[in-house]
Write a protein that holds these residues in place. Structure first.
Motif, PDB file in Angstrom:
ATOM      1  N   GLU A   1      10.441   5.418  -6.804  1.00  0.00           N
ATOM      2  CA  GLU A   1       9.925   4.037  -6.806  1.00  0.00           C
ATOM      3  C   GLU A   1       9.596   3.557  -8.216  1.00  0.00           C
ATOM      4  O   GLU A   1       9.800   2.382  -8.545  1.00  0.00           O
ATOM      5  N   ILE A   2       9.090   4.439  -9.054  1.00  0.00           N
ATOM      6  CA  ILE A   2       8.825   4.072 -10.451  1.00  0.00           C
ATOM      7  C   ILE A   2      10.144   3.726 -11.142  1.00  0.00           C
ATOM      8  O   ILE A   2      10.250   2.715 -11.844  1.00  0.00           O
ATOM      9  N   ASP A   3      11.165   4.546 -10.908  1.00  0.00           N
ATOM     10  CA  ASP A   3      12.502   4.278 -11.473  1.00  0.00           C
ATOM     11  C   ASP A   3      13.072   2.956 -10.990  1.00  0.00           C
ATOM     12  O   ASP A   3      13.758   2.256 -11.728  1.00  0.00           O
ATOM     13  N   PHE A   4      12.815   2.652  -9.733  1.00  0.00           N
ATOM     14  CA  PHE A   4      13.350   1.424  -9.143  1.00  0.00           C
ATOM     15  C   PHE A   4      12.887   0.200  -9.924  1.00  0.00           C
ATOM     16  O   PHE A   4      13.659  -0.725 -10.176  1.00  0.00           O
ATOM     17  N   PHE A   5      11.621   0.182 -10.315  1.00  0.00           N
ATOM     18  CA  PHE A   5      11.062  -0.996 -10.994  1.00  0.00           C
ATOM     19  C   PHE A   5      11.014  -0.878 -12.511  1.00  0.00           C
ATOM     20  O   PHE A   5      10.925  -1.883 -13.204  1.00  0.00           O
ATOM     21  N   PHE A   6      11.012   0.347 -13.021  1.00  0.00           N
ATOM     22  CA  PHE A   6      10.850   0.536 -14.471  1.00  0.00           C
ATOM     23  C   PHE A   6      11.927   1.493 -14.983  1.00  0.00           C
ATOM     24  O   PHE A   6      11.609   2.572 -15.465  1.00  0.00           O
ATOM     25  N   LYS A   7      13.169   1.092 -14.866  1.00  0.00           N
ATOM     26  CA  LYS A   7      14.271   1.992 -15.230  1.00  0.00           C
ATOM     27  C   LYS A   7      14.343   2.268 -16.732  1.00  0.00           C
ATOM     28  O   LYS A   7      14.642   3.370 -17.138  1.00  0.00           O
ATOM     29  N   ASP A   8      14.074   1.230 -17.527  1.00  0.00           N
ATOM     30  CA  ASP A   8      14.267   1.338 -18.993  1.00  0.00           C
ATOM     31  C   ASP A   8      13.217   2.150 -19.708  1.00  0.00           C
ATOM     32  O   ASP A   8      12.476   2.925 -19.258  1.00  0.00           O
TER      33      ASP A   8
END
Ligand code: CDP
Ligand code: MG
Length: 136
Positions: A129-136
């Motif tokens: 979920e963290i990757d989903f919103f904060f990929k960069d």
């Protein structure tokens, strides 16, 4: 033993709409969560469907995704010892009327769908979920 974890928290549309963003952030900070990153965004229906994919067979899936995409939300990476479980405890039960005293959903939740906050339910899902919103 230190067990610093990160989890994803979302302040849902019903809470953003009632201007509870700062109040809810203060609760997290007062309970020792560090807000590592946060942003206010609005997701599309299809992004909501991707995010809630685990619920795609549930009868409430369509309404849930329509709701999450209905207005601005605040997505946050929270960090604390045992952050995943600590956040779930601070959020309270999914149904606000069943949530314990002192929890965010007890205080602000309006109904099972408008329950003010989302929190990752496992360390593995927190990463996704963290990757989903904060990929960069
Ligand atoms: O958010 P939480 O992890 O506590 O609950 P969930 O079972 O993962 O469900 C995700 C979200 O779907 C909930 O927060 C509710 O807003 C919504 N939901 C609903 O609208 N009706 C249900 N019967 C169950 C969940
Ligand atoms: Mg869940």
């Amino acid at each position: 033993m230190s067990n610093l974890e990160r989890t994803l928290s979302i302040i849902k549309p019903d809470a953003v709409e009632r201007n509870l963003e700062n109040e809810i952030k203060e609760i997290f900070k007062s309970k020792g969560f560090n807000i590592v990153k946060n942003k206010k965004i609005q997701v599309s229906k299809s992004e909501a469907e991707q995010f809630y994919k685990v619920h795609e067979t549930k009868p409430f899936f369509n309404d849930l995704c329509a709701y999450l995409s209905s207005g601005p939300i605040v997505v946050m990476i929270l960090e604390k010892e045992n952050a995943v479980a600590a956040n779930r405890e601070l959020m309270g039960a999914t149904k606000p009327e069943e949530a314990a005293e002192g929890t965010i959903r007890k205080k602000y939740g309006l109904s099972i769908d408008k329950n003010s906050v989302h929190g990752s339910d496992s360390i593995e899902n927190a990463k996704v979920e963290i990757d989903f919103f904060f990929k960069d």
